[in-house]
Write a protein that holds these residues in place. Structure first.
Motif, PDB file in Angstrom:
ATOM      1  N   ARG A   1       0.672  -1.228  -0.133  1.00 22.43           N
ATOM      2  CA  ARG A   1       0.037  -0.036  -0.450  1.00 22.43           C
ATOM      3  C   ARG A   1       0.748   1.267   0.082  1.00 22.43           C
TER       4      ARG A   1
ATOM      5  N   ASP B   1      -7.113  -3.908  -4.206  1.00 18.68           N
ATOM      6  CA  ASP B   1      -5.714  -3.856  -2.540  1.00 18.68           C
ATOM      7  C   ASP B   1      -6.087  -4.928  -2.231  1.00 18.68           C
ATOM      8  N   SER B   2      -7.935  -5.685  -1.890  1.00 19.11           N
ATOM      9  CA  SER B   2      -8.437  -6.766  -1.765  1.00 19.11           C
ATOM     10  C   SER B   2      -8.071  -8.026  -2.789  1.00 19.11           C
ATOM     11  N   ILE B   3      -7.490  -8.622  -3.604  1.00 28.08           N
ATOM     12  CA  ILE B   3      -6.588  -9.549  -4.493  1.00 28.08           C
ATOM     13  C   ILE B   3      -5.340  -9.466  -3.926  1.00 28.08           C
TER      14      ILE B   3
ATOM     15  N   VAL C   1      -4.376  -8.597  -0.528  1.00 29.24           N
ATOM     16  CA  VAL C   1      -5.218  -9.054   0.696  1.00 29.24           C
ATOM     17  C   VAL C   1      -5.068 -10.660   0.602  1.00 29.24           C
ATOM     18  N   ARG C   2      -6.029 -11.238  -0.432  1.00 30.04           N
ATOM     19  CA  ARG C   2      -6.300 -12.615  -0.736  1.00 30.04           C
ATOM     20  C   ARG C   2      -5.025 -13.328  -1.080  1.00 30.04           C
TER      21      ARG C   2
ATOM     22  N   HIS D   1      -2.541 -13.590   2.403  1.00 35.79           N
ATOM     23  CA  HIS D   1      -3.353 -13.852   3.174  1.00 35.79           C
ATOM     24  C   HIS D   1      -3.833 -15.737   2.515  1.00 35.79           C
TER      25      HIS D   1
ATOM     26  N   MET E   1      -9.637  -0.460  -4.686  1.00 38.14           N
ATOM     27  CA  MET E   1      -9.989  -1.237  -3.408  1.00 38.14           C
ATOM     28  C   MET E   1      -9.683  -3.059  -3.910  1.00 38.14           C
ATOM     29  N   ALA E   2     -10.122  -3.107  -5.587  1.00 43.62           N
ATOM     30  CA  ALA E   2     -10.207  -4.556  -5.989  1.00 43.62           C
ATOM     31  C   ALA E   2      -9.097  -4.519  -6.053  1.00 43.62           C
TER      32      ALA E   2
END
Length: 387
Positions: free
Chosen positions: A118, A162-164, A166-167, A170, A159-160
Motif C-alpha cells: 500500500r 488491494d482486495s486481491i 490481501v487475499r 492471506h 479497492m479491487a
C-alpha cells in the motif's frame, strides 16, 4: 570423456556472451518501442494518420507492449501510458479518448495495487487520479458527473486490486502456517519415537548394571561383559540424541506410542501390507548391510513408508521399487514408480520426509522422473564408528 566434457563447458561459456547480447538487444528493442508509444499514439488520434491504418495497428500493439512492462517496471510503464493518453486527449478532446485514458490507466493502477504494498499503490492511485481529473477538466464538455465517475472508478479499481493483494497474502500466510505445522508435527513425532528409543536403551543399561553389580565379586568376566554392553548402548544412544535432539523444537507433550520402533528390517512386512493394498513393492538391498544407529534406521523406514503410501494413494500404478544401498559412509534410500503421480502434491508428506533427512544432516530429493512416474531419494550420512 574429459575432453568431451571440457569441450561442452567451453562451448557453453563461449555462447554465454552471445546469449547476453541477444537478451540485451531484445530488451533495447522493447524499450525503444515503449518510448515511441506516445508519438505513435499522437499520430493515431490526430488527422495526420499513417497510411493503411498502420497507425491503429501500431497503437494497439504498443499499448499491449507497454501494459506487459507493468510486470518488470510498473512505475515507468504507468508513467509512459498516462503521459501518452493525456497528450492524445489534449490533442483530440473526445469522449472515446477520455474513456480509453481512464480505462487503461485504471487497469495499470489496479495491477500495481494487486502486486505491491500500500505504501506504493496509494500514492500511485492518488497521483494518477489527480492527473486524470486535471486532464479531463480542460475539456469544456466535461461536467461534475463525469469527473465524479472518473474518481469513483479509480477508487473502485484501487479497492479491487488491494482486495486481491490481501487475499493472496492471506493465502500465502496460510500455506506457510500449514507447512510450519507439518514440520512441527513431524518433529514432535520424531521426538516421541526418540523417547521410545531412549527408554529402551536405558532399560537395557539398567538391566546390565544390575547384572554387573550382582556378579562383580564372583564372576568378574560377566561383570566386564555387562559394562561393555552398557558402554556400547550408551554411546549409541548419546550419538543419536546428539544428532537429532539439538535441532528439535520444544513442542507440546503428547501421548507417546508404545512398542518397539520399526526399522529397515521391517520392510518385508511393509511390502506385504502394501501388496494387500494393490501395489507390489520390489525390495532391493545393495552393499553390505550392517547395524545402523536407531535414529537412522527409524528415519529410513519412515521415509520408505511415507513414499510407498504416496504411491498407493496417488501414483495409479501396481508396482514400485524400493532400493536400500549401504555405502559404508552413508545410507541411500530410493523409492521410484512408473505411475501418473508426476507432480508434487499439496500434502505435507514430502515436507516431513525432508525434515527427517535434514535433522540427520543428509540430502533429500523428490520429483517427477524424466520417463514418467515419481522418485524419492535420500542420502543419510552414518557416524564414523558405524561406517
Amino acid at each position: 570423456m574429459c575432453r568431451r566434457a571440457g569441450g561442452g563447458y567451453d562451448q557453453r561459456m563461449s555462447a554465454l556472451p552471445q546469449r547476453r547480447a541477444r537478451r540485451f538487444t531484445g530488451a533495447a528493442l522493447i524499450w525503444c518501442g515503449v518510448a515511441l508509444y506516445p508519438c505513435v499514439l499522437f499520430f493515431t488520434v490526430s488527422t495526420r494518420g499513417l497510411p493503411g491504418q498502420l497507425d491503429i495497428v501500431l497503437s494497439v500493439g504498443l499499448t499491449a507492449l507497454v501494459m506487459a512492462q507493468l510486470r518488470r517496471r510498473p512505475l515507468v510503464a504507468l508513467g509512459i501510458l498516462g503521459f501518452a493518453w493525456i497528450v492524445a486527449f489534449m490533442q483530440v478532446k473526445s469522449g472515446a479518448i477520455a474513456g480509453l485514458e481512464i480505462l487503461l490507466t485504471d487497469v495499470a493502477v489496479g495491477y500495481i495495487t494487486a502486486t505491491h504494498a500500500r505504501r506504493l499503490s496509494v500514492p500511485v492511485a492518488v497521483t494518477t487520479g489527480v492527473l486524470q481529473v486535471l486532464s479531463l477538466a480542460a475539456w469544456r464538455f466535461v461536467d461534475e458527473v463525469f469527473l465524479s465517475t472518473a474518481v469513483l472508478a479509480m477508487a473502485v479499481t484501487w479497492m479491487a486490486g488491494d482486495s486481491i493483494r490481501v487475499r493472496r497474502a492471506h493465502a500465502e500466510a496460510l500455506r506457510e502456517q500449514a507447512t510450519a505445522q507439518a514440520v512441527s508435527a513431524e518433529r514432535l513425532r520424531i521426538a516421541r519415537e526418540l523417547h521410545d528409543m531412549v527408554a529402551h536403551s536405558i532399560g537395557i543399561i539398567a538391566i546390565q548394571a544390575g547384572v554387573g553389580g550382582r556378579v562383580i565379586a564372583t564372576q568378574p568376566e560377566e561383570a566386564r561383559n555387562a559394562l561393555d554392553a552398557i558402554e556400547a548402548t550408551s554411546r549409541d544412544t548419546l550419538s543419536g540424541l546428539r544428532r537429532m535432539l539439538t535441532a528439535l523444537r520444544k513442542d507440546e507433550p503428547g501421548a507417546a506410542p508404545l512398542g518397539p520402533a520399526p526399522g529397515l528390517a521391517d520392510l518385508d512386512r511393509l511390502a506385504a501390507a502394501t501388496k494387500d493394498a494393490g501395489v507390489e513393492v520390489e525390495l532391493r538391498r545393495t552393499g553390505e548391510p550392517g547395524p545402523l544407529p536407531p535414529d537412522v534406521d527409524l528415519s529410513a523406514y519412515r521415509i520408505v513408508q511415507e513414499a510407498v503410501t504416496n504411491v498407493v494413494r496417488h501414483a495409479g500404478t501396481e508396482r514400485c521399487r524400493v532400493t536400500i544401498d549401504y555405502r559404508g559412509e552413508e545410507l541411500a534410500v530410493e523409492i521410484a514408480d512408473d505411475g501418473c503421480g508426476g507432480v508434487v502434491g499439496t500434502g505435507y508428506g514430502i515436507v516431513g520426509m525432508r525434515e527427517r533427512v535434514a535433522l540427520l544432516r543428509g540430502e533429500f530429493t523428490a520429483g517427477p522422473r524424466p520417463g514418467g512416474g515419481f522418485r524419492v531419494a535420500a542420502r543419510i550420512p552414518l557416524p564414523a564408528a558405524v561406517a
